[in-house]
Design an enzyme around this catalytic site. Sequence first.
Site, PDB file in Angstrom:
ATOM      1  N   LYS A  26       0.845  -1.206   0.000  1.00 44.05           N
ATOM      2  CA  LYS A  26       0.000   0.000   0.000  1.00 44.05           C
ATOM      3  C   LYS A  26       0.880   1.256   0.000  1.00 44.05           C
ATOM      4  CE  LYS A  26      -3.687  -2.664   2.019  1.00 44.05           C
ATOM      5  NZ  LYS A  26      -4.360  -3.184   3.213  1.00 44.05           N
TER       6      LYS A  26
ATOM      7  N   GLN B 133      -4.791  -2.332   9.522  1.00 40.05           N
ATOM      8  CA  GLN B 133      -4.606  -3.653   8.905  1.00 40.05           C
ATOM      9  C   GLN B 133      -5.135  -4.736   9.855  1.00 40.05           C
ATOM     10  OE1 GLN B 133      -3.182  -3.840   5.697  1.00 40.05           O
ATOM     11  NE2 GLN B 133      -3.868  -5.962   5.818  1.00 40.05           N
TER      12      GLN B 133
ATOM     13  N   ASP C 218     -11.237   2.036   3.910  1.00 42.06           N
ATOM     14  CA  ASP C 218     -11.497   0.595   3.804  1.00 42.06           C
ATOM     15  C   ASP C 218     -13.004   0.319   3.759  1.00 42.06           C
ATOM     16  OD1 ASP C 218      -9.424  -1.163   3.471  1.00 42.06           O
ATOM     17  OD2 ASP C 218      -8.937  -1.328   5.608  1.00 42.06           O
TER      18      ASP C 218
END
Length: 294
Positions: free
Chosen positions: A53, A97, A120
Amino acid sequence: MSYHLIDGRKVAEEVTTALEPRLAALRESGTNPGLAVVVVGDDPASHVYVRMKGRACERLGMASRSHALPSTTPEEELLGLIDALNEDPEVHGILCQLPLPSHIDERKVIDRIALEKDVDAFHPYNVGRMLIGDPLFLPATPAGIQHLLVTSGVELKGRHVVVLGRSNIVGKPIAAMLMQKGPGGDATVTVAHSRTRDLQGITSQADVLIAAVGIPLFVKRDMVKEGAVVIDVGTNRVDDPGTEKGYKLVGDVDFDDVKGKVSAISPSPGGVGPMTIAMLMANTVLAAEMAIGR
Ligand code: NAP
């Protein structure tokens, strides 16, 4: 039967290239989109994703910040970091994450992320907006799958899509997205999982089969209908002593077994993975545009 290979790397590149004019316009008005990625603990796969990322941000000249915290980090400290990132005007997107260590309540952390920085799209508010067909952000992996299908010209309207897996990050949202009214939707969706009876009977009725089970090479030829489109979401590490790393990545679909039967297939690696990163970049650009009222 010859099949069309749905090349996620190529489509992801196109998605990323299409962001460049939007990035240029943002910079002209003095904003460079910034993504903050928080990772707790030392799960090797999580760190690989975080690096990927970061590299994707770098390639686009976007600001990226990674916060790697030890696995013993108290929940309160992590929540404090999220609060600080929520307040930071240089950070437009925040993601944490997953998975988190077991002493941290994942829901609490996701709930703490500011709605307009939730790139997200895991916050319940954003999940709800996606479900009613009025999304702020779409979750990156399902958005990548949908984009792959649409740009490959796969007809979804009225077709039977079977989603294998019902996780909150892949199975449930992709099912919800493909059943929405309108372009990119209008499919008839069946969701199958570990309690499903006659799995093979169901998957072999699918015009489009999306595999997100997390079991290496789970989908075999006898589970697939002749001429079906198959999207492999699985990313599984399997031991491979012959490689430098000692492992290799394989999908949930046994590509070699099914390839003679399908009309199109998105492999793994090289399919949904690169799309996920590209859609995350797109969400971060969108978050920055929203921040300046575009
Ligand atoms: P997950 O949370 O473990 O969910 C797996 C789903 O598969 C569950 O719903 C489970 O059913 C179902 N399942 C397990 N065994 C099954 C069986 N024998 N028959 C039918 N269904 C079965 O996994 P996930 O997070 O959705 O991820 C799935 C895969 O996609 C993994 O390989 C993951 O690494 C990969 N992934 C890739 C990306 C990417 O960007 N490329 C992103 C996310 C995930 P139950 O609900 O009944 O347990």
